[in-house]
Design a protein around this motif. Structure first.
Motif, PDB file in Angstrom:
ATOM      1  N   ASP A 103       0.847  -1.194   0.000  1.00 24.09           N
ATOM      2  CA  ASP A 103       0.000   0.000   0.000  1.00 24.09           C
ATOM      3  C   ASP A 103       0.884   1.246   0.000  1.00 24.09           C
ATOM      4  OD1 ASP A 103      -2.245   1.563   0.034  1.00 24.09           O
ATOM      5  OD2 ASP A 103      -3.064   0.771   1.904  1.00 24.09           O
ATOM      6  N   PHE A 104       0.261   2.412  -0.186  1.00 26.64           N
ATOM      7  CA  PHE A 104       0.963   3.673   0.007  1.00 26.64           C
ATOM      8  C   PHE A 104      -0.018   4.697   0.554  1.00 26.64           C
ATOM      9  CE2 PHE A 104      -0.806   4.446  -4.203  1.00 26.64           C
ATOM     10  CZ  PHE A 104      -1.127   5.798  -4.181  1.00 26.64           C
ATOM     11  N   ILE A 105       0.502   5.672   1.257  1.00 24.40           N
ATOM     12  CA  ILE A 105      -0.310   6.740   1.817  1.00 24.40           C
ATOM     13  C   ILE A 105       0.378   8.060   1.483  1.00 24.40           C
ATOM     14  CG2 ILE A 105       0.812   6.624   4.086  1.00 24.40           C
ATOM     15  CD1 ILE A 105      -1.957   7.302   5.301  1.00 24.40           C
ATOM     16  N   THR A 106      -0.426   9.055   1.108  1.00 27.28           N
ATOM     17  CA  THR A 106       0.116  10.326   0.648  1.00 27.28           C
ATOM     18  C   THR A 106       0.236  11.314   1.808  1.00 27.28           C
ATOM     19  OG1 THR A 106      -0.981   9.950  -1.472  1.00 27.28           O
ATOM     20  CG2 THR A 106      -0.155  12.163  -1.051  1.00 27.28           C
ATOM     21  N   LYS A 107       1.399  11.954   1.896  1.00 22.98           N
ATOM     22  CA  LYS A 107       1.616  12.990   2.906  1.00 22.98           C
ATOM     23  C   LYS A 107       0.993  14.302   2.422  1.00 22.98           C
ATOM     24  CE  LYS A 107       6.117  11.282   4.552  1.00 22.98           C
ATOM     25  NZ  LYS A 107       7.552  11.635   4.657  1.00 22.98           N
ATOM     26  N   PRO A 108       0.480  15.112   3.338  1.00 23.26           N
ATOM     27  CA  PRO A 108       0.298  14.840   4.775  1.00 23.26           C
ATOM     28  C   PRO A 108      -0.920  13.940   4.992  1.00 23.26           C
ATOM     29  CG  PRO A 108      -0.560  17.007   4.245  1.00 23.26           C
ATOM     30  CD  PRO A 108       0.039  16.482   2.972  1.00 23.26           C
ATOM     31  N   PHE A 109      -0.895  13.153   6.048  1.00 24.84           N
ATOM     32  CA  PHE A 109      -2.006  12.254   6.366  1.00 24.84           C
ATOM     33  C   PHE A 109      -2.343  12.391   7.836  1.00 24.84           C
ATOM     34  CE2 PHE A 109       2.043   9.907   6.417  1.00 24.84           C
ATOM     35  CZ  PHE A 109       2.111   9.546   7.752  1.00 24.84           C
ATOM     36  N   ASP A 110      -3.579  12.021   8.173  1.00 19.33           N
ATOM     37  CA  ASP A 110      -3.936  12.020   9.589  1.00 19.33           C
ATOM     38  C   ASP A 110      -3.642  10.640  10.159  1.00 19.33           C
ATOM     39  OD1 ASP A 110      -6.605  10.391   9.711  1.00 19.33           O
ATOM     40  OD2 ASP A 110      -6.871  11.789   8.041  1.00 19.33           O
ATOM     41  N   MET A 111      -3.393  10.579  11.450  1.00 16.32           N
ATOM     42  CA  MET A 111      -2.950   9.345  12.092  1.00 16.32           C
ATOM     43  C   MET A 111      -3.996   8.237  11.991  1.00 16.32           C
ATOM     44  SD  MET A 111      -0.411   7.905  13.479  1.00 16.32           S
ATOM     45  CE  MET A 111       0.655   9.287  13.851  1.00 16.32           C
ATOM     46  N   ALA A 112      -5.281   8.605  12.079  1.00 15.13           N
ATOM     47  CA  ALA A 112      -6.334   7.583  12.009  1.00 15.13           C
ATOM     48  C   ALA A 112      -6.294   6.848  10.674  1.00 15.13           C
ATOM     49  CB  ALA A 112      -7.701   8.226  12.224  1.00 15.13           C
ATOM     50  N   THR A 113      -6.051   7.602   9.594  1.00  8.51           N
ATOM     51  CA  THR A 113      -5.966   6.982   8.274  1.00  8.51           C
ATOM     52  C   THR A 113      -4.778   6.036   8.196  1.00  8.51           C
ATOM     53  OG1 THR A 113      -6.987   8.925   7.241  1.00  8.51           O
ATOM     54  CG2 THR A 113      -5.763   7.425   5.802  1.00  8.51           C
ATOM     55  N   LEU A 115      -3.319   4.459  10.676  1.00  9.74           N
ATOM     56  CA  LEU A 115      -3.583   3.279  11.508  1.00  9.74           C
ATOM     57  C   LEU A 115      -4.501   2.301  10.795  1.00  9.74           C
ATOM     58  CD1 LEU A 115      -3.966   4.968  15.017  1.00  9.74           C
ATOM     59  CD2 LEU A 115      -2.012   3.656  14.160  1.00  9.74           C
ATOM     60  N   ASP A 116      -5.508   2.815  10.070  1.00  8.34           N
ATOM     61  CA  ASP A 116      -6.399   1.937   9.310  1.00  8.34           C
ATOM     62  C   ASP A 116      -5.631   1.213   8.207  1.00  8.34           C
ATOM     63  OD1 ASP A 116      -8.586   2.550  10.828  1.00  8.34           O
ATOM     64  OD2 ASP A 116      -9.366   4.082   9.459  1.00  8.34           O
ATOM     65  N   ARG A 117      -4.733   1.947   7.536  1.00  3.80           N
ATOM     66  CA  ARG A 117      -3.938   1.326   6.467  1.00  3.80           C
ATOM     67  C   ARG A 117      -3.008   0.262   7.031  1.00  3.80           C
ATOM     68  NH1 ARG A 117      -3.489   4.685   1.920  1.00  3.80           N
ATOM     69  NH2 ARG A 117      -5.531   5.653   1.586  1.00  3.80           N
ATOM     70  N   ILE A 118      -2.436   0.531   8.189  1.00  2.72           N
ATOM     71  CA  ILE A 118      -1.550  -0.449   8.827  1.00  2.72           C
ATOM     72  C   ILE A 118      -2.330  -1.702   9.193  1.00  2.72           C
ATOM     73  CG2 ILE A 118      -0.186  -0.922  10.902  1.00  2.72           C
ATOM     74  CD1 ILE A 118       0.693   2.017  10.840  1.00  2.72           C
ATOM     75  N   ALA A 119      -3.512  -1.509   9.786  1.00  2.00           N
ATOM     76  CA  ALA A 119      -4.339  -2.657  10.168  1.00  2.00           C
ATOM     77  C   ALA A 119      -4.711  -3.487   8.948  1.00  2.00           C
ATOM     78  CB  ALA A 119      -5.598  -2.168  10.890  1.00  2.00           C
ATOM     79  N   SER A 120      -5.083  -2.816   7.864  1.00  2.00           N
ATOM     80  CA  SER A 120      -5.444  -3.516   6.633  1.00  2.00           C
ATOM     81  C   SER A 120      -4.251  -4.261   6.054  1.00  2.00           C
ATOM     82  CB  SER A 120      -5.989  -2.520   5.610  1.00  2.00           C
ATOM     83  OG  SER A 120      -6.282  -3.163   4.389  1.00  2.00           O
ATOM     84  N   SER A 121      -3.072  -3.641   6.079  1.00  2.00           N
ATOM     85  CA  SER A 121      -1.867  -4.264   5.542  1.00  2.00           C
ATOM     86  C   SER A 121      -1.449  -5.474   6.361  1.00  2.00           C
ATOM     87  CB  SER A 121      -0.721  -3.245   5.497  1.00  2.00           C
ATOM     88  OG  SER A 121      -1.040  -2.164   4.651  1.00  2.00           O
TER      89      SER A 121
END
Length: 443
Positions: A103-113, A115-121
């Motif tokens: 997966d990837f997440i775009t900066k800036p991001f909020d912590m809740a997002t 954490l959800d991506r980490i849980a999904s990964s």
């Protein structure tokens, strides 16, 4: 929301962000190893004591690129990578996902997002969340995992596969797995609408825009809202419309025919095709549009290459058919199952469903027989080809393994117990009989 904890490697050179992430991830119960340099991360990941469940990696690092860290680490470990990217790195992040990043997440991001991506990964890497909603074969479980991963993004998705493999089913699954499952899902078959009408159907038209335009018409692009615009058989889209679709993606707005007022486009584009549109020598499809549409690709294997899914799909299709049809049919005989496992299914899942619907409509038996499903093979069933004892034994073993895999939803350990063999023995037989398996035998 309860999340699974794991051992996480964090590669972030910014001391403020790195410390903040370590603190928050530790509070969530994760064990975190933090590196600030790519060389240190490569060393740590290749260590004999490394046992990470996930690596969160920045793309831009002081000593090396995050992509280099990923590619070097892939030689030593299968640990999934989640990349943090700036807006200028999105194309690279997409390329990394196509290479195997989770997966990837775009900066800036909020912590809740995050954490959800980490849980999904973490769930995706363990496979515990893949329930087999699209199939029980390893290839379809992989497709389901990737679609769940793609669901959190808004980039275009291109689904490729033979006719009847379930491309629209996958598109609808992606929609249901997204954050907006109740938003519109507008499906357009580009091959079924005449070329001269397709532009109006896609983008709509104003009253009086052309002869016969007696009232305002909102096209599929507008009606898709903030949901999904599904363009089936995109390979059949006329070249002039391909140009307009490319402009829609690049500009983020469109015009109804007969209007100069721009209308914002908020939907996600998902396309499907059975054609090899990536090959310029075989297709008249624009390559610049292909690269835009295939940001996140999915390839579906034909049903003949995933026999584990045949009986699983047949059972699901028959349940749906008998719910809406008045028929005495309540199941499939063992002989019919054998016939289905021997058939090559040139029409894939669509052919399977069509045969079951016809059989359920015409059969007067409680259990479907081979002749119900394959009336054209009447002679073949009466006089089967001569086999050696070894060939007959192998065919029977293969059919029984496939039956039990269907019954256990593809779980190797449960299937081995039902068959009365060790997991290693079952895995060896599956390999010999050409049955897919992502599971390795236990030592």
């Amino acid at each position: 929301m309860q999340r699974d904890a794991g051992r996480i490697g964090l590669l972030e050179d910014d001391p403020i962000m790195g410390e903040s992430l370590v603190q928050r991830l530790s509070l969530e119960g994760h064990k975190v190893q933090w590196w600030t340099r790519g060389e240190d991360a490569v060393r740590g990941l290749s260590s004999s004591t490394a046992d990470f469940d996930l690596v969160i990696c920045d793309i831009r690092l002081p000593d090396m690129d995050g992509e280099d860290v990923f590619r070097q680490s892939c030689r030593e470990t299968t640990t999934p990578f989640l990349f943090m990217s700036g807006y200028g790195d999105i194309d690279q992040a997409v390329r990394l996902m196509r290479s195997g990043a989770v997966d990837f997440i775009t900066k800036p991001f909020d912590m809740a997002t995050l954490l959800d991506r980490i849980a999904s990964s973490l769930r995706s890497s363990s496979g515990s969340s893949i329930d087999g909603e699209l199939g029980i074969s390893p290839s379809m479980r992989q497709v389901e995992m990737v679609l769940r991963r793609y669901a959190s993004h808004t980039l275009p998705v291109l689904i490729q596969g033979e006719t009847g493999t379930g491309k629209e089913v996958c598109a609808r699954f992606l929609h249901q797995a997204s954050a907006r499952p109740t938003a519109p899902f507008m499906a357009v078959n580009c091959a079924a609408i005449p070329a001269e009408l397709l532009e109006s159907e896609l983008f709509g038209h104003e009253k009086g825009a052309f002869t016969g335009a007696h009232q305002l018409h909102r096209g599929y692009t507008e009606r898709a809202g903030d949901g999904i615009l599904f363009l089936d058989e995109i390979g059949d889209m006329p070249l002039p419309l391909q140009v307009k679709l490319l402009r829609l993606i690049e500009d983020g707005h469109f015009h109804r025919l007969g209007s100069e007022k721009p209308i914002p486009f908020k939907a996600r584009i998902v396309c499907a095709t059975h054609q090899e549109i990536e090959d310029e020598s075989r297709s008249a499809f624009r390559q610049d549009l292909y690269f835009r549409l295939s940001a996140l690709p999915i390839n579906l294997h034909p049903l003949r290459d995933r026999p584990e899914d045949v009986l699983w799909l047949a059972q699901r299709f028959l349940e749906e058919i008998t719910e809406v049809r008045d028929t005495p049919v309540r199941g499939i005989s063992a002989l019919a199952e054998d016939a289905m496992l021997e058939h090559q299914w040139p029409g894939n899942a669509r052919e399977l469903r069509n045969r079951l619907e016809r059989a359920a409509a015409l059969s007067e038996n409680t259990l479907l027989m081979p002749i119900d499903l394959f009336p054209e093979k009447r002679v073949a069933f009466v006089a089967p080809p001569v086999e050696t004892l070894s060939e007959a034994r192998d065919a029977a073993e293969r059919r029984q393994i496939l039956r039990v895999l269907t019954m256990t939803n593809g779980q190797i350990s449960r299937a081995a117990r039902h068959l009365g063999v060790s997991r290693t023995t079952l895995w060896e037989k599956m390999t010999r009989f050409g049955i897919e398996s992502s599971a390795r035998p236990e030592n």
